[in-house]
Design a protein around this motif. Sequence first.
Motif, PDB file in Angstrom:
ATOM      1  N   THR A 174       0.853  -1.179   0.000  1.00  0.00           N
ATOM      2  CA  THR A 174       0.000   0.000   0.000  1.00  0.00           C
ATOM      3  C   THR A 174       0.890   1.231   0.000  1.00  0.00           C
ATOM      4  OG1 THR A 174      -0.119  -0.285   2.356  1.00  0.00           O
ATOM      5  CG2 THR A 174      -2.029  -0.975   1.091  1.00  0.00           C
ATOM      6  N   GLY A 175       0.938   1.885  -1.122  1.00  0.00           N
ATOM      7  CA  GLY A 175       1.736   3.104  -1.238  1.00  0.00           C
ATOM      8  C   GLY A 175       0.885   4.312  -0.913  1.00  0.00           C
ATOM      9  N   LEU A 176       1.424   5.474  -1.207  1.00  0.00           N
ATOM     10  CA  LEU A 176       0.694   6.707  -0.933  1.00  0.00           C
ATOM     11  C   LEU A 176      -0.590   6.777  -1.745  1.00  0.00           C
ATOM     12  CD1 LEU A 176       3.541   9.331  -0.719  1.00  0.00           C
ATOM     13  CD2 LEU A 176       2.067   8.535   1.100  1.00  0.00           C
ATOM     14  N   ASN A 177      -0.570   6.114  -2.913  1.00  0.00           N
ATOM     15  CA  ASN A 177      -1.757   6.179  -3.753  1.00  0.00           C
ATOM     16  C   ASN A 177      -2.936   5.441  -3.138  1.00  0.00           C
ATOM     17  OD1 ASN A 177      -0.711   7.742  -5.759  1.00  0.00           O
ATOM     18  ND2 ASN A 177       0.127   6.003  -6.890  1.00  0.00           N
ATOM     19  N   GLN A 178      -2.621   4.456  -2.307  1.00  0.00           N
ATOM     20  CA  GLN A 178      -3.696   3.679  -1.708  1.00  0.00           C
ATOM     21  C   GLN A 178      -4.114   4.245  -0.348  1.00  0.00           C
ATOM     22  OE1 GLN A 178      -1.213   1.746  -3.420  1.00  0.00           O
ATOM     23  NE2 GLN A 178      -2.729   1.729  -5.044  1.00  0.00           N
ATOM     24  N   TRP A 179      -3.320   5.190   0.134  1.00  0.00           N
ATOM     25  CA  TRP A 179      -3.615   5.675   1.475  1.00  0.00           C
ATOM     26  C   TRP A 179      -4.835   6.570   1.466  1.00  0.00           C
ATOM     27  CZ3 TRP A 179      -3.932  10.592   3.522  1.00  0.00           C
ATOM     28  CH2 TRP A 179      -4.033  10.643   4.916  1.00  0.00           C
ATOM     29  N   LYS A 180      -5.601   6.460   2.543  1.00  0.00           N
ATOM     30  CA  LYS A 180      -6.703   7.413   2.715  1.00  0.00           C
ATOM     31  C   LYS A 180      -6.860   7.703   4.204  1.00  0.00           C
ATOM     32  CE  LYS A 180     -10.622   4.253   3.117  1.00  0.00           C
ATOM     33  NZ  LYS A 180     -11.061   4.754   4.428  1.00  0.00           N
TER      34      LYS A 180
ATOM     35  N   HIS B  94       3.688  13.755   5.527  1.00  0.00           N
ATOM     36  CA  HIS B  94       2.422  13.382   4.896  1.00  0.00           C
ATOM     37  C   HIS B  94       1.528  12.832   6.002  1.00  0.00           C
ATOM     38  CE1 HIS B  94      -0.371  11.034   2.379  1.00  0.00           C
ATOM     39  NE2 HIS B  94      -0.077  11.910   1.449  1.00  0.00           N
ATOM     40  N   SER B  96      -0.220  10.397   6.187  1.00  0.00           N
ATOM     41  CA  SER B  96      -0.221   8.938   6.304  1.00  0.00           C
ATOM     42  C   SER B  96       0.883   8.444   7.219  1.00  0.00           C
ATOM     43  CB  SER B  96      -0.017   8.331   4.915  1.00  0.00           C
ATOM     44  OG  SER B  96       1.252   8.706   4.410  1.00  0.00           O
ATOM     45  N   TYR B  98       3.709   7.640   6.043  1.00  0.00           N
ATOM     46  CA  TYR B  98       4.412   6.648   5.243  1.00  0.00           C
ATOM     47  C   TYR B  98       5.835   7.124   4.914  1.00  0.00           C
ATOM     48  CZ  TYR B  98       0.210   3.926   4.226  1.00  0.00           C
ATOM     49  OH  TYR B  98      -0.887   3.123   4.303  1.00  0.00           O
ATOM     50  N   ARG B 433     -12.856  13.586   4.250  1.00  0.00           N
ATOM     51  CA  ARG B 433     -11.590  13.103   3.682  1.00  0.00           C
ATOM     52  C   ARG B 433     -11.604  11.595   3.556  1.00  0.00           C
ATOM     53  NH1 ARG B 433      -7.409  16.787   7.251  1.00  0.00           N
ATOM     54  NH2 ARG B 433      -7.094  18.438   5.733  1.00  0.00           N
ATOM     55  N   ALA B 434     -12.075  10.919   4.615  1.00  0.00           N
ATOM     56  CA  ALA B 434     -12.120   9.453   4.590  1.00  0.00           C
ATOM     57  C   ALA B 434     -13.022   8.980   3.458  1.00  0.00           C
ATOM     58  CB  ALA B 434     -12.607   8.918   5.928  1.00  0.00           C
ATOM     59  N   GLY B 437     -11.412   9.440   0.070  1.00  0.00           N
ATOM     60  CA  GLY B 437     -10.415   8.384  -0.146  1.00  0.00           C
ATOM     61  C   GLY B 437     -11.088   7.061  -0.470  1.00  0.00           C
ATOM     62  N   ALA B 438     -12.160   6.750   0.278  1.00  0.00           N
ATOM     63  CA  ALA B 438     -12.849   5.476   0.066  1.00  0.00           C
ATOM     64  C   ALA B 438     -13.432   5.424  -1.342  1.00  0.00           C
ATOM     65  CB  ALA B 438     -13.943   5.299   1.108  1.00  0.00           C
ATOM     66  N   ARG B 440     -12.407   7.077  -3.936  1.00  0.00           N
ATOM     67  CA  ARG B 440     -11.312   6.978  -4.902  1.00  0.00           C
ATOM     68  C   ARG B 440     -10.806   5.531  -4.990  1.00  0.00           C
ATOM     69  NH1 ARG B 440      -8.108  10.666  -2.702  1.00  0.00           N
ATOM     70  NH2 ARG B 440      -6.764   9.006  -1.956  1.00  0.00           N
ATOM     71  N   LEU B 441     -10.628   4.923  -3.820  1.00  0.00           N
ATOM     72  CA  LEU B 441     -10.162   3.532  -3.814  1.00  0.00           C
ATOM     73  C   LEU B 441     -11.186   2.617  -4.462  1.00  0.00           C
ATOM     74  CD1 LEU B 441      -8.459   2.944  -0.359  1.00  0.00           C
ATOM     75  CD2 LEU B 441      -7.435   3.377  -2.568  1.00  0.00           C
ATOM     76  N   GLN B 444     -10.887   2.906  -8.055  1.00  0.00           N
ATOM     77  CA  GLN B 444      -9.696   2.181  -8.526  1.00  0.00           C
ATOM     78  C   GLN B 444      -9.985   0.688  -8.596  1.00  0.00           C
ATOM     79  OE1 GLN B 444      -6.367   3.098  -5.984  1.00  0.00           O
ATOM     80  NE2 GLN B 444      -6.251   5.212  -6.713  1.00  0.00           N
TER      81      GLN B 444
END
Lengths: 206, 774
Positions: A174-180, B94, B96, B98, B433-434, B437-438, B440-441, B444
């Motif tokens: 899970t990269g930044l693109n998958q993060w939410k 960020h 996240s 990450y 925001r959540a 993101g959801a 968008r995912l 995808q």
Amino acid sequence: MLDLIVQNPIVSALIALGGLALVFGAVLGFAAVRFRLEEDPVIQQIDDLLPQTQCGQCGYPGCRPYAQAIANGDAINKCPPGGQATINSLADLLDVEAPTLDAEHGEESDVKKVAYIREDECIGCTKCIQACPVDAIIGAAKQMHTVIVDECTGCDLCVEPCPVDCIDMLPVETGLNQWKWDKPAPIEERPLNIIASDRGTTGEAA
Amino acid sequence: MGSLIKVWDIPGGVHPPENKTQSLQLPLGKAPLPPSLTLPLNQHIGKPAKPVVQVGERVLGGQLVAEAEGIFSARVHAPSSGTVSAIEDRLIPHPSGYSAPCVVIELDGKDEWVPLERCEDVNSLSKSDILDKIRAAGIAGLGGAGFPTSVKLNPRADHKIHTLILNGTECEPYITADDILMQTKAEEVVAGSQLLAKLLDFPEKILIGVEDNKPEAIAALEKAAEGTEIQVISFPTKYPSGGEKQLIQILTGEEVPSGQIPASIGVVCQNVGTTVAAYRAVRYGEPLVSRITTLVGEALETQRNVEVLLGTPIEFLLEEHGFNAKKASRLVMGGPMMGFALPDPSVPVIKTTNCILAPTKKELPPPQPAQACIRCGLCAEACPASLLPQQLFWYAQSEDFEKLEAHSLFDCIECGACSYVCPSHIPLVQYYRASKGAIRLHQQEKEKSDRARRRFEFRQERIAKEEAEKAAKREARKKAAEEAKRKLAEQGNDSAPRKSVDPVADALAKAQAKQQSPEVQRAKLERSLEAAKSSLERARQPLEPSEPGVEVTDEQKEKQKARIKQAELKVQEAEKKLQQLTQDAQAPESKPEPEAKSKPDTKAKSDDPVAAAIAKAQAKMNMSPEDKLRSSLESLYKRLSKAEEKAAAAREAGDEKADALQQGVDKLKQKIADTQKELDEQKPSTVAEPSSASRHNDDVASQAIERAKAKAAAMETMSAEDKLRAQIESVKARLEKARERLANAEAEENENVEAFRTGVTKLEDKLQQLTEDR
């Protein structure tokens, strides 16, 4: 002509009705042929909800066959990759009670996985290529094979046929693109220390 | 000037405490060089840049470190001189928390720079030159989103830009980075505006929008803009006026349609900091390696704005400014409304770091526990995008993505005004925001599953097609086999085997063809022996002259030897075959050879089945009549001797049959005499005049010969060489196919691999034989 109609109202009425019946019958007949549905549209709807891993864990050779089976009355809880979310949406679509996942067909996994071929161990037997339902493995006889990660559905079907067991199922990175952002916890589950005497524990500046 | 321009209002908005004075007490400072810099490769929106330096390489200030990947990307440059110590995943600033790929540079403190390409006369540059320079400098929006500037400044041809807006609003509390920039570099802001105006074909209006809480900046800008077409517009302070779409609405009264970009209504909006960076890139050739960042919060001893190198660890900056970790409640990058808590103070400053907020608990208390929504509607009043935050909240809770999209969730700018006013302290923005993101995912995943479905269906189709093809082939083979059977049955009646398309007849013909006349076989073998000998000769030849002087490599010698050996083997083989043939021929020589000679009309080349048939028929005919008579005479003699024995035995026994037996013996004797006479008569005339007994025989045989000859003539129309060539061609094709099949079988690990292999070898042998024949 007019006289005839006036004189025989019943006959003319019958002729008129018969003519209308013929016209509408022809229109309906044409429509039945022209706008014929090749298959039950609900199959397409069900297929859209299924995860398209094509793993066959449901016992059918792919998602669409399972969608057909569901449309014909099979249970909706046979899809482990879709998990409870898929079962819920299927139940919603078909207007039935949502059952829990049938453990007989496998367990739901939270982590998405993709196949990974340890390439220096691959002997180039092409067995996994034949097993892959979405053509996500490339390679040729006696040549090393590799998985197109973007196309892999994580169905597991290539692991079994490999004669040298060089295929691993790895969790998807899970990269930044998958993060939410996470959804905040539901209000009911959060501690509600709003009584004056509780304030000290939640923060001095209330 | 500003007073002459009408400004509009935006819906909603809030007035949080500004807290802007703390960081404006001190002038703009400059952060010292840190020991090392960490440069994330993705400091912008779009694809990460691709590193172009190696670990251990020495880099100078301003040197390119990572190249942009595609259009939606931005370059990264080294902010100072040093050595690349690592290219690896590091924690990045960020929400996240990450890690992402970063280039780490250990600075040597010398701050040596590559020569920069200055441009004294900016006005002389063409549009594309300016764009190239901006792109080469790696400039991305410094306001917060980090959109690659060169993309934004190059709008689509059908978007005619009539207004250029420079965003100096800086509406978020605490942040003063743009304020101090406008105060200190007003001339550059103005010059940059003119540069951007040129890029956009001189829009009708160039507006610099500044909130009225920055009087010093406004004054500086107005002074710098005097005498130019640039208008500095101040408007009442309200959060979030600084949002791009909000500012456009304030200054032009137009709303950017949902889901579109400002350029679609003829407006381009740029942050003032970005404008200055773009100007410096064009004028001085400076890449984007530093920015102004506000360091603010009660947990810091010195609160001020500093110009800081990108990649500087925030930890280092905080230490420089007397950070008291005990007092701080958390570390925020960005402002209190839209910023996010940093996962770790070790993360670096990047292109979008406009503020580092280190508040005490008192200053920015932790969020209070959320309570149930009381449907007061304050959030809807505060929303600057005219959305319905309450509805969105319900749908976000129940994850009803369709409804969320129907309520324009994606128009939410996440400004936080709704959360700010919520009396129940519901973290509304976090829900949005959540949900974004959801969704968008989800999209995808949907895309991926659609692709999987397409691939699966394609594969199914392909397999079905292959199956159908296989079935068709099987069907064809079956038909051919039946045909062959039928033909074979016909051939049972027909004495001469026909050359036909079916494989069985082919095989039959082949078998017959093998019974070549020894003459031909011998000739062929002699020829091949000759050929083998000559090739042996050839193989030996080059080695001899090489011996006296010229060097011959071992490898060559080896090859030569191998070739000679091969040739020798071939010669031996040919000799052996020839010998065997002569042995074979010696035994039955008397019979087949004269036959072959006695047929001048038959082609000596007997590898075709027709000729073989003719030979057979003639052999039958030739046997009569002399031989036939002789053989019957022999059998008669045998019978006579037996009969005489019997008659003698009967006489001794005094049998009454003795007389009858004696009669039989006499009859036999008579017959023998007749036959003998006939034979004697035959001898002078021999074949020329066959006896009446053999005439009938002869007729049948000659008929067969006639038939066969007709066939032979038909085949003769094709010249022998052509035929041979055709044969070779077909054998080659078959060999090719057989090889393919073998490869397939090997790939599939078919159990019939061995059979396939022998088939291939057989075909290879045949092909060789045919080529030799030729």
